[in-house]
Design a protein around this motif. Structure first.
Motif, short mmCIF file in Angstrom:
data_model
loop_
_atom_site.label_atom_id
_atom_site.label_comp_id
_atom_site.label_asym_id
_atom_site.label_seq_id
_atom_site.Cartn_x
_atom_site.Cartn_y
_atom_site.Cartn_z
N ILE A 3 -3.00 10.91 -1.13
CA ILE A 3 -2.69 11.39 -2.48
C ILE A 3 -3.62 10.66 -3.45
CG2 ILE A 3 -0.96 11.28 -4.30
CD1 ILE A 3 1.12 11.71 -2.05
N TYR A 4 -4.31 11.43 -4.28
CA TYR A 4 -5.26 10.80 -5.20
C TYR A 4 -4.61 10.39 -6.52
CZ TYR A 4 -8.62 12.73 -1.88
OH TYR A 4 -9.31 13.02 -0.74
N ASN A 5 -4.15 11.34 -7.26
CA ASN A 5 -3.56 10.99 -8.56
C ASN A 5 -2.57 12.05 -9.02
OD1 ASN A 5 -5.43 12.95 -9.06
ND2 ASN A 5 -6.50 11.87 -10.69
N MET A 6 -1.88 11.73 -10.10
CA MET A 6 -0.84 12.63 -10.57
C MET A 6 -0.78 12.65 -12.10
SD MET A 6 3.13 12.58 -9.53
CE MET A 6 4.14 12.39 -10.95
N TYR A 7 -0.59 13.82 -12.64
CA TYR A 7 -0.38 13.96 -14.09
C TYR A 7 0.98 14.60 -14.33
CZ TYR A 7 -5.56 13.96 -14.11
OH TYR A 7 -6.88 13.68 -13.94
N VAL A 8 1.63 14.17 -15.40
CA VAL A 8 2.84 14.88 -15.85
C VAL A 8 2.63 15.27 -17.31
CG1 VAL A 8 5.33 14.81 -16.10
CG2 VAL A 8 4.25 13.46 -14.32
N PHE A 9 2.74 16.56 -17.58
CA PHE A 9 2.62 17.06 -18.95
C PHE A 9 3.94 17.65 -19.39
CE2 PHE A 9 -1.63 17.58 -17.11
CZ PHE A 9 -2.41 16.96 -18.07
N ASP A 10 4.19 17.65 -20.70
CA ASP A 10 5.36 18.40 -21.16
C ASP A 10 4.89 19.77 -21.63
OD1 ASP A 10 4.28 18.16 -23.66
OD2 ASP A 10 5.93 17.03 -24.53
N GLY A 89 -5.73 18.64 3.54
CA GLY A 89 -4.83 18.80 4.70
C GLY A 89 -3.35 18.72 4.35
N ALA A 90 -3.04 18.36 3.12
CA ALA A 90 -1.64 18.13 2.76
C ALA A 90 -0.82 19.41 2.82
CB ALA A 90 -1.56 17.56 1.35
N THR A 91 0.40 19.29 3.38
CA THR A 91 1.28 20.46 3.47
C THR A 91 2.59 20.19 2.76
OG1 THR A 91 2.01 19.62 5.59
CG2 THR A 91 0.37 21.39 5.64
N ASN A 92 3.28 21.24 2.42
CA ASN A 92 4.59 21.14 1.78
C ASN A 92 4.60 20.33 0.49
OD1 ASN A 92 6.08 22.77 3.40
ND2 ASN A 92 6.69 21.12 4.80
N ASP A 132 6.79 3.69 -4.79
CA ASP A 132 7.49 3.60 -3.51
C ASP A 132 7.61 4.97 -2.86
OD1 ASP A 132 7.76 0.98 -3.84
OD2 ASP A 132 9.92 0.97 -4.27
N PHE A 133 8.00 5.95 -3.67
CA PHE A 133 8.23 7.29 -3.15
C PHE A 133 6.94 7.89 -2.61
CE2 PHE A 133 9.23 11.85 -3.47
CZ PHE A 133 10.44 11.86 -2.81
N ILE A 134 5.86 7.72 -3.35
CA ILE A 134 4.56 8.25 -2.93
C ILE A 134 4.10 7.55 -1.65
CG2 ILE A 134 2.10 8.31 -3.54
CD1 ILE A 134 3.20 10.16 -5.45
N LYS A 135 4.23 6.21 -1.63
CA LYS A 135 3.70 5.46 -0.49
C LYS A 135 4.51 5.66 0.77
CE LYS A 135 0.98 2.27 -3.10
NZ LYS A 135 0.94 1.06 -3.89
N GLN A 136 5.81 6.00 0.61
CA GLN A 136 6.63 6.22 1.80
C GLN A 136 6.47 7.63 2.35
OE1 GLN A 136 10.60 5.14 0.71
NE2 GLN A 136 10.04 2.97 0.67
N SER A 137 5.91 8.52 1.55
CA SER A 137 5.82 9.91 2.00
C SER A 137 4.74 10.06 3.07
CB SER A 137 5.50 10.81 0.83
OG SER A 137 4.12 10.76 0.56
N SER A 138 4.92 11.09 3.88
CA SER A 138 3.97 11.31 4.97
C SER A 138 2.63 11.82 4.43
CB SER A 138 4.54 12.31 5.96
OG SER A 138 4.87 13.51 5.29
N TYR A 140 0.94 10.39 2.22
CA TYR A 140 0.13 9.28 1.76
C TYR A 140 -0.41 8.45 2.92
CZ TYR A 140 -1.17 5.13 -0.91
OH TYR A 140 -1.85 4.09 -1.48
N GLY A 141 -1.71 8.27 2.97
CA GLY A 141 -2.29 7.24 3.83
C GLY A 141 -2.41 7.53 5.31
N ILE A 142 -1.63 8.47 5.82
CA ILE A 142 -1.70 8.71 7.26
C ILE A 142 -2.75 9.79 7.55
CG2 ILE A 142 -0.39 9.22 9.34
CD1 ILE A 142 2.12 8.80 7.42
N ARG A 143 -3.67 9.49 8.40
CA ARG A 143 -4.66 10.50 8.77
C ARG A 143 -4.21 11.17 10.06
NH1 ARG A 143 -8.98 11.00 5.76
NH2 ARG A 143 -9.45 9.31 4.32
N THR A 144 -3.88 12.43 9.95
CA THR A 144 -3.36 13.11 11.14
C THR A 144 -4.46 13.66 12.01
OG1 THR A 144 -2.99 14.97 9.68
CG2 THR A 144 -1.06 13.71 10.37
N ILE A 145 -5.57 14.05 11.40
CA ILE A 145 -6.64 14.64 12.20
C ILE A 145 -7.80 13.65 12.31
CG2 ILE A 145 -8.16 16.63 12.52
CD1 ILE A 145 -6.22 17.97 10.31
#
Lengths: 145, 152
Positions: A3-10, A89-92, A132-138, A140-145
């Motif tokens: 995961i690179y980055n995230m923006y939240v806009f209203d 490669g990210a899904t869901n 925490d939530f980002i880093k615990q998610s699948s 983030y960081g895991i290379r599957t291929i």
């Protein structure tokens, strides 16, 4: 995957939050300018997608993908816009964004009595929980291929 | 689920409304709202209950049943010196769990516990115990309520 980055806009286009994890390349402009550019582009894509669609769309714009990264977009009925950049490669990611909204944003921003609606988020607790939530998610960081 | 949220949002708006730069550090209105709510609340909560044996019994009721009606949890720790001082410790006080920890946020803590101080004082008053209740927040979201029973 990553995961690179995230923006939240209203709904008015104010940048409420910006978070960065594995961003390798900077845009070279200030965060505020970048946010304006990003919001402008999303706005254009949204209206473009709506206009050009040959059938009735329920959800409209969901994501776009380049050779190197994918940008995922979630808009809530209240007009909050969550934007997440991941590798291709990210899904869901849509479900993931929905969880960020329901479990992190609503809990630690909306329920924070010290946050004024429409203002940028400064809560350290929110930042911590999101990290925490980002880093615990699948995603983030895991290379599957 | 949703009624808890209403209570939470309502409480934080009451705090915002009653406590602002104009009124300064005056938390008495907030405390009084708590007192009146607690006083009335106890009428209904205790209707199935026999009379309490003694003061400690009453405090135990506050820590368990009373707290779970309002905050859906129990007090984590109850201590007393057996001379009229009780310390109720909640390690994750619901009004504070969403506020981030940090010294500049810590100064906002007193206004989010004043209502609950009044709530405890009001309910004890209706159970025949006159007291002074103060709260102490050292680190979020943990909170200690000190109850000093006034003997006359």
């Amino acid at each position: 995957m990553t995961i690179y980055n995230m923006y939240v806009f209203d709904k008015y286009g104010t940048l409420l939050y910006y978070g960065e994890w594995n961003r390798l390349r900077k845009s070279g402009i200030t965060e505020q300018e970048e946010a304006k550019l990003m919001y402008g582009m999303l706005y254009s894509i949204k209206s473009f997608v709506c206009k050009i669609s040959p059938i009735d769309t329920k959800e409209g714009f969901l994501y776009y993908k380049t050779n190197k990264y994918a940008l995922h977009y979630l808009e809530t009925p209240s007009g909050l816009r969550f934007v997440l950049n991941t590798d291709i490669g990210a899904t869901n990611v849509k479900e993931f964004l929905q969880q960020i909204y329901a479990k992190i944003w609503v809990e630690y921003v909306v329920k924070d009595p010290l946050w004024t609606p429409g203002s940028p988020v400064s809560s350290d607790l929110f930042k911590l929980k999101l990290d925490d939530f980002i880093k615990q998610s699948s995603l983030y960081g895991i290379r599957t291929i | 689920m949703s009624e808890d949220q209403i209570f939470e949002y309502f409480h934080s708006e009451i705090v915002n409304y009653l406590y602002n730069e104009k009124t300064g550090n005056d938390l008495s209105a907030l405390e009084y709202i708590g007192y009146a709510s607690g006083y009335r609340l106890i009428e209904r909560l205790t209707r199935e209950w026999p009379r309490f044996k003694d003061e400690l019994d009453t405090m135990k009721f506050i820590c368990t049943d009373f707290w779970s009606v309002i905050y859906k949890k129990h007090i984590d720790n109850l201590r007393t010196n057996h001379q009229g001082v009780y310390v109720l410790q909640d390690n994750a006080f619901p009004f504070l769990t969403k506020i981030s920890d940090g010294s500049e946020k810590l100064e906002h803590a007193p206004k989010y516990v004043a209502f609950t101080c009044g709530l405890i004082r009001g309910s004890l008053a209706n159970l025949g115990i006159n007291s002074t209740v103060t709260a102490e927040v050292q680190t979020m979201p943990s909170c200690k309520f000190h109850i000093q029973v006034n003997r006359t």
